[in-house]
Design an enzyme around this catalytic site. Sequence first.
Site, mmCIF file in Angstrom:
data_model
loop_
_atom_site.group_PDB
_atom_site.id
_atom_site.type_symbol
_atom_site.label_atom_id
_atom_site.label_comp_id
_atom_site.label_asym_id
_atom_site.label_seq_id
_atom_site.Cartn_x
_atom_site.Cartn_y
_atom_site.Cartn_z
ATOM 1 N N HIS A 196 -16.867 35.617 18.914
ATOM 2 C CA HIS A 196 -15.755 35.314 19.830
ATOM 3 C C HIS A 196 -15.373 36.659 20.460
ATOM 4 O O HIS A 196 -14.326 37.224 20.169
ATOM 5 C CB HIS A 196 -14.597 34.704 19.047
ATOM 6 C CG HIS A 196 -13.548 34.041 19.893
ATOM 7 N ND1 HIS A 196 -13.494 34.161 21.270
ATOM 8 C CD2 HIS A 196 -12.494 33.238 19.555
ATOM 9 C CE1 HIS A 196 -12.466 33.472 21.730
ATOM 10 N NE2 HIS A 196 -11.843 32.899 20.711
ATOM 11 N N ARG A 253 -5.599 28.706 23.816
ATOM 12 C CA ARG A 253 -5.455 30.068 24.325
ATOM 13 C C ARG A 253 -6.619 30.512 25.206
ATOM 14 O O ARG A 253 -6.428 31.000 26.321
ATOM 15 C CB ARG A 253 -5.306 31.063 23.160
ATOM 16 C CG ARG A 253 -3.943 31.053 22.521
ATOM 17 C CD ARG A 253 -4.066 31.323 21.046
ATOM 18 N NE ARG A 253 -4.609 30.131 20.432
ATOM 19 C CZ ARG A 253 -3.849 29.175 19.883
ATOM 20 N NH1 ARG A 253 -2.569 29.340 19.798
ATOM 21 N NH2 ARG A 253 -4.394 28.072 19.398
ATOM 22 N N THR A 254 -7.845 30.355 24.689
ATOM 23 C CA THR A 254 -8.987 30.934 25.387
ATOM 24 C C THR A 254 -9.222 30.229 26.721
ATOM 25 O O THR A 254 -9.384 30.876 27.765
ATOM 26 C CB THR A 254 -10.252 30.837 24.494
ATOM 27 O OG1 THR A 254 -9.908 31.307 23.192
ATOM 28 C CG2 THR A 254 -11.383 31.663 25.056
ATOM 29 N N LYS A 287 -22.755 9.255 27.358
ATOM 30 C CA LYS A 287 -23.783 8.233 27.646
ATOM 31 C C LYS A 287 -25.126 8.630 27.044
ATOM 32 O O LYS A 287 -26.144 8.023 27.327
ATOM 33 C CB LYS A 287 -23.939 8.054 29.156
ATOM 34 C CG LYS A 287 -22.689 7.601 29.860
ATOM 35 C CD LYS A 287 -22.971 7.488 31.361
ATOM 36 C CE LYS A 287 -21.740 7.693 32.187
ATOM 37 N NZ LYS A 287 -22.054 8.045 33.561
ATOM 38 N N ARG A 311 -17.705 27.447 25.308
ATOM 39 C CA ARG A 311 -17.446 27.423 23.853
ATOM 40 C C ARG A 311 -18.259 26.282 23.252
ATOM 41 O O ARG A 311 -18.311 25.194 23.838
ATOM 42 C CB ARG A 311 -15.955 27.221 23.579
ATOM 43 C CG ARG A 311 -15.669 26.944 22.106
ATOM 44 C CD ARG A 311 -14.191 26.904 21.802
ATOM 45 N NE ARG A 311 -13.598 28.225 21.832
ATOM 46 C CZ ARG A 311 -12.361 28.491 21.412
ATOM 47 N NH1 ARG A 311 -11.600 27.527 20.919
ATOM 48 N NH2 ARG A 311 -11.880 29.719 21.468
HETATM 49 N N1 CP Z 1 -7.857 32.306 19.508
HETATM 50 C C1 CP Z 1 -8.446 31.189 19.979
HETATM 51 O O1 CP Z 1 -9.679 31.147 20.181
HETATM 52 O O2 CP Z 1 -7.585 30.168 20.234
HETATM 53 P P1 CP Z 1 -8.006 28.800 20.954
HETATM 54 O O3 CP Z 1 -8.934 28.069 19.995
HETATM 55 O O4 CP Z 1 -6.745 28.060 21.207
HETATM 56 O O5 CP Z 1 -8.738 29.155 22.210
#
Ligand code: CP
Length: 311
Positions: free
Chosen positions: A138, A60-61, A88, A110
């Site tokens: 988040h 999603r993100t 590496k 992330r």
């Molecule tokens: N909600 C969320 O962070 O989903 P993803 O891990 O798929 O990005």
Amino acid sequence: MPKISPKALSTQHLLDIPSLSDYDITAILDLAGHYALQKQPDPVLTGCVLVSAFFEPSTRTRTSFAIAANRLGARLVTWDPEQSSLVKGETFMDTVMNIAAMAPDALIMRHKDFGAPGYVASRVNFPVINAGDSWRAHPTQALLDAFTMIRHKGALKGLRVAICGDVSHSRVAVDNMALLPRFGAQVRIVGPKLLWPKKLPLGVEAFEKLEDGIAGCDVVMVLRLQKERMQEGLIGSDSDYFHAYGLTEERLKCAQPDAIVMHPGPMNRGVEIADDVADHPTRSVIFEQPGNGVFVRMAVLDLLLNPKRHG
Ligand code: CP
């Protein structure tokens, strides 16, 4: 076309909810509302090149940031850890500093390590956007969750929100608990005591029994068991968990009759949520949330990358 011209955010980076002012949060949500109405938004990020670096998996993100960037005319370079020189033996920070040397206009990142995006932000001179780090933060998920609640319930003030399941390992829960009470929502967490955070934010109540925790709530947010961040053996089998904590249609009757059901995803059907709740035509907004994520991320990119446009 509605006119909206929020001022620039008070911060160069988007790292977590506590580092945003109430004004920042309101500006992002208002601008997201504006973008939700635009079929063909102005390409206000034409000429911008963004790098998306996800050191952890995402559906999603990552996709919604890419769509948000595209909709605003930016170009997005997707960096893949498995195809990079990390394999590496290059270090994380050498990797990031090499990407920084190529002067992108922003880095969307992330990482599994606590505070990694903040550490990078302290070393570079372009905006860093936290797309999720460790169990800690988040922010764009909490913003899109708030946006979704406002769309369905009108306002956050006075809303009763139950966050159910594995709260202790959830960065989504942390930033929702940081955002919602600031705007007048009453937040509860619900789940086995072993999955409660060590310290609850002020004003957040905790319940062990699902039926008690969701009683009278306007929003029921369900979280998955984050086994990748959990000590082995912390909880029993998936079927035992579903028996005690799975959100079923029967249990949902304890919430308000018009309560909405949310889940940040990915869902584990038959573990924390039953199919008929996940797919409920009027109560579940789970498949609306990722679409709202695009509008919220468009707003975040516009505000962070276009400070001059926003004065
Ligand atoms: N909600 C969320 O962070 O989903 P993803 O891990 O798929 O990005």
